[in-house]
Design a protein around this motif. Structure first.
Motif, short mmCIF file in Angstrom:
data_model
loop_
_atom_site.label_atom_id
_atom_site.label_comp_id
_atom_site.label_asym_id
_atom_site.label_seq_id
_atom_site.Cartn_x
_atom_site.Cartn_y
_atom_site.Cartn_z
N GLU A 154 0.82 -1.11 -0.21
CA GLU A 154 -0.06 -0.08 0.13
C GLU A 154 0.75 1.26 -0.03
N SER A 162 0.68 4.00 -3.08
CA SER A 162 0.41 5.31 -2.87
C SER A 162 1.62 6.06 -3.58
N THR A 163 2.76 5.98 -3.49
CA THR A 163 3.75 6.49 -3.79
C THR A 163 3.87 6.43 -5.22
N ARG A 179 0.95 6.05 -7.01
CA ARG A 179 -0.01 7.06 -7.63
C ARG A 179 0.70 8.58 -7.40
N ASP A 180 1.41 8.99 -6.65
CA ASP A 180 1.89 10.24 -6.71
C ASP A 180 3.01 10.62 -7.68
#
Length: 119
Positions: free
Chosen positions: A85, A89-90, A92-93
């Protein structure tokens, strides 16, 4: 060879000795072995980890998240989901930043094209 001094790691990675010591102090680096004289001895595994950490830095991942990831790695396989996760998340950034850079590139291309036709 599987034992490297801090100066050799500096040469391999481009990181400073100060940064390597700081990584160790904040928990971003796993325990680094020491010689009988107390000199740090890095392994190939340490070099692989530093390469990964450098990639995480390039993503813009906050240091606190990198340290958290390192803690999760040390905790073992039971943390795979949380690690995944954090990396997702990284990712997506990074994709959002890539999109911003593409937009910025398009603006630059339009300006360059404008100046090229005005001459």
């Amino acid at each position: 060879q599987d034992r490297y001094t801090i100066s050799e790691v500096v040469a391999f990675t481009g990181l400073t000795a100060h940064t390597l010591r700081w990584y160790e102090r904040i928990g971003l680096m796993p325990h680094v072995d020491r010689s009988h004289t107390g000199q740090r001895r890095y392994t190939n595994r340490d070099l692989d980890w530093l390469e990964f950490v450098n990639k995480l830095r390039l993503t813009g991942m906050p240091v606190a998240d990198m340290v958290r990831y390192a803690e999760l790695v040390r905790e073992g396989e039971s943390t795979y989901a949380e690690r995944q996760e954090l990396l997702e998340s990284t990712r997506r950034d990074v994709l959002a930043r890539i999109a911003e850079l593409h937009d910025t590139l398009a603006v630059l291309d339009r300006k360059i094209s404008f100046y090229a036709t005005e001459r």
